[in-house]
Each structure stands twice: as C-alpha cells, then as structure tokens.
Design an enzyme around this catalytic site. Structure first.
Site, short mmCIF file in Angstrom:
data_model
loop_
_atom_site.label_atom_id
_atom_site.label_comp_id
_atom_site.label_asym_id
_atom_site.label_seq_id
_atom_site.Cartn_x
_atom_site.Cartn_y
_atom_site.Cartn_z
N GLU A 17 45.48 35.73 34.71
CA GLU A 17 46.86 36.14 35.03
C GLU A 17 47.84 35.47 34.08
O GLU A 17 47.48 34.62 33.28
CB GLU A 17 47.21 35.76 36.48
CG GLU A 17 47.03 36.86 37.50
CD GLU A 17 48.06 37.99 37.36
OE1 GLU A 17 48.87 37.95 36.41
OE2 GLU A 17 48.03 38.90 38.19
N ARG A 100 50.57 30.44 47.24
CA ARG A 100 50.55 30.01 45.85
C ARG A 100 51.51 30.88 45.06
O ARG A 100 52.00 31.90 45.55
CB ARG A 100 49.13 30.11 45.26
CG ARG A 100 48.59 31.54 45.16
CD ARG A 100 47.39 31.60 44.24
NE ARG A 100 46.74 32.90 44.20
CZ ARG A 100 47.13 33.94 43.48
NH1 ARG A 100 48.24 33.85 42.75
NH2 ARG A 100 46.47 35.07 43.48
N ASN A 102 52.54 33.53 42.01
CA ASN A 102 51.88 34.72 41.50
C ASN A 102 52.62 35.23 40.26
O ASN A 102 52.77 34.52 39.29
CB ASN A 102 51.78 35.80 42.59
CG ASN A 102 50.74 36.85 42.26
OD1 ASN A 102 49.62 36.53 41.87
ND2 ASN A 102 51.09 38.12 42.43
N ASN A 147 54.24 41.85 42.61
CA ASN A 147 53.71 42.00 41.26
C ASN A 147 54.64 42.88 40.43
O ASN A 147 55.70 43.30 40.90
CB ASN A 147 52.30 42.62 41.30
CG ASN A 147 51.20 41.59 41.17
OD1 ASN A 147 51.28 40.69 40.33
ND2 ASN A 147 50.18 41.69 42.00
N ASP A 196 49.45 46.08 39.40
CA ASP A 196 49.43 44.62 39.29
C ASP A 196 50.56 44.20 38.35
O ASP A 196 51.69 44.64 38.52
CB ASP A 196 48.06 44.15 38.80
CG ASP A 196 47.74 42.73 39.24
OD1 ASP A 196 48.59 41.84 39.04
OD2 ASP A 196 46.64 42.50 39.76
#
Length: 289
Positions: A17, A100, A102, A147, A196
């Site tokens: 990522e 968390r 992203n 996202n 995404d």
C-alpha cells in the site's frame, strides 16, 4: 497501447500500500502494512531499502521543508531521513480502538487527507480526516474501508471511496484549504468491483485500483470508463505517479487472504509493478505544516 507491468523487485508483500513519490529528491516509497515495512527507492540509482518500522504505517508524504511524514496506527510521525528516528507530529493512537491508518493523499493546497480502518474489518469503523497546518479535522465517519482519496488538479474536487460499499463519491472543495465546500455526491456505484487506492492524472481522470479485479481502471471526472490496465495478480491496491516527468505508474498489490492454491496460480501476487500508461500525473504536492 499500454506496456507490460514489470515487477521492480523480488519482494512479495502481504499488504502492499501507500506508494508515493517526491520529485525534488527523486525518491519513491511504498509499504507492506502487515509486516510493518517501509520501502524506499532512489530514482537515480534505483537502490532500494527495506526499513522495519516499530508500528504499522500505510502512507508517507514530504513536507514543505523536506521532512518525511509517516501515517501510522498511532498518528503522524516525522521520520528523520538521516537516521530513521521517529518523532511525534500528531498523536492519535487509533490502535487502542482496534484501528489502523489506511489510504491518504496530499491536496494541492498542502493539506493531507488521511483515513482509518478497522483491523478486523468492523463495518462503519473507518473515517477520513483533513490534516492541515498541524490541525486534524474529521470529515466523514461511519465508513468501512475508506480508499481512493485523490483530487482534481485544480484542487476544487475531492474523490474517495468506501471499498466495502463498492462506490466512489466526489465532493466540492475549497482549492485553498482542501476543506469540503459541499456534501459528497455519488460518482459511481459498482456492481462487482471494489475500488481501492486511486490517483488523478493531469487531465483530471481517475486511475482506480480494483481489489480482486486484476486491473486499474481509468474513469473520466463524469465516472465514465475510459481504459484499463491489467495486471497478473488479483488484488491491486494503489497507484502513484513517479519519475521526473510523472509519466510512470508505481502500483502496489497484495497477497493477503489468498490460499496456497491461489498464490501458486498468481506467483507475482504482492509484487510492486511499474507501468507507463501513456499519460502523466500532476506534480505531487508537499504537506504544509
């Protein structure tokens, strides 16, 4: 015609990522969130480094004075490029709530849009924030998988997705601050695809990674499909423009959740690829603190 996606190393990431690039230093980066690893690549020498971090991180950005910021599960840190030491810029220990960091992207104004997600995939636990001049503001909550954060080149429109809901939204922004000037509107609702990470090109088109779809799709600002880039792996996670001309695309992928049979069928799953799509991106802005 698009060229063939080329893996840039032998690494196979669990959850690749956060690819990014700084033109002034010719430095590219990406992460393996699951293994707490930051990868750096010098564009001039092509030398790569794999740096183990003490916490999960998902994105990076360069500040207006040349420092590197990391977006992590415990907030935003300044990473010293000379010795790797981390210093708190913004403490927000999302990990205590099972979250968390992203997706993230820097707005042309110098504000940093960042997001959080549940480590367990809890529905509605995610959110998107605006980090500008040292202040954090929550923009939208009750999202499952934030996202596709990206912006029109003029900074007047923002885009983001909720991967789980299979949709991309757009919202008017103040170009000078990166703050919303209206309410998000549905841009596209997918039937099967899970959007995404995403990035815009210099014409304002969106290039969206499709998790589970083995490709990146190019959408016009109106949401209409223009073209696709196909990759030899199912889980495509995020693109970024790299190179002095911003005409190459760095693409992260993942092998998280894949069975041994699937990994055997897709041996390049988790690789980081480089492609030249035939267009280019705007220069990546820096974060203004």
């Amino acid at each position: 015609m698009h060229d063939i996606p080329t893996p840039i190393s032998a690494d196979r990431l669990i959850l690749g990522e956060g690819p990014g690039y700084d033109g002034d230093s010719d430095l590219a980066w990406w992460f393996d969130i699951a293994s707490k690893t930051l990868f750096l690549c010098d564009g001039t020498t092509q030398r790569q480094q794999a740096i183990t971090l003490p916490l999960q991180a998902s994105a990076a950005a360069i500040t207006n004075d040349g420092r590197q910021l990391l977006l992590t599960e415990r907030g935003i840190f300044d990473r010293d490029l000379s010795n790797g030491s981390l210093h708190v810029v913004l403490h927000a220990d999302w990990s205590t709530g099972g979250l968390r960091s992203n997706d993230a992207r820097v707005h042309p104004s110098g504000a940093w849009w960042i997001s959080t997600i549940s480590k367990r995939g809890t529905a509605g636990a995610g959110a998107i924030y605006h980090f500008g001049k040292g202040e954090l503001r929550r923009l939208w909550a009750d999202m499952t998988t934030p996202n596709s954060i990206c912006f029109s080149p003029d900074g007047a429109t923002g885009y983001f997705a909720d991967t789980a809901a299979k949709r991309i939204l757009k919202v008017g922004l103040d170009p000078l601050t990166g703050l919303p000037s209206g309410h998000p509107q549905l841009m596209i609702q997918f039937d099967q695809d899970h959007p995404d990470g995403a990035v815009t090109d210099h014409n304002g088109n969106l290039w969206v990674a499709i998790w589970g779809g083995s490709r990146i799709i190019c959408l016009g600002p109106d949401g209409l499909h223009k073209t696709s880039l196909y990759l030899p792996v199912p889980n495509v996670t995020c693109p970024a423009w790299v190179g002095p001309k911003q005409d190459h695309m760095l693409i992260t992928t993942a092998r998280e959740g894949m069975t041994p049979a699937q990994l055997s069928h897709y041996p390049q799953a988790g690789a980081v690829f480089l492609m030249k799509p035939g267009t280019m991106g705007p220069q990546n802005p820096r974060v203004i603190l």
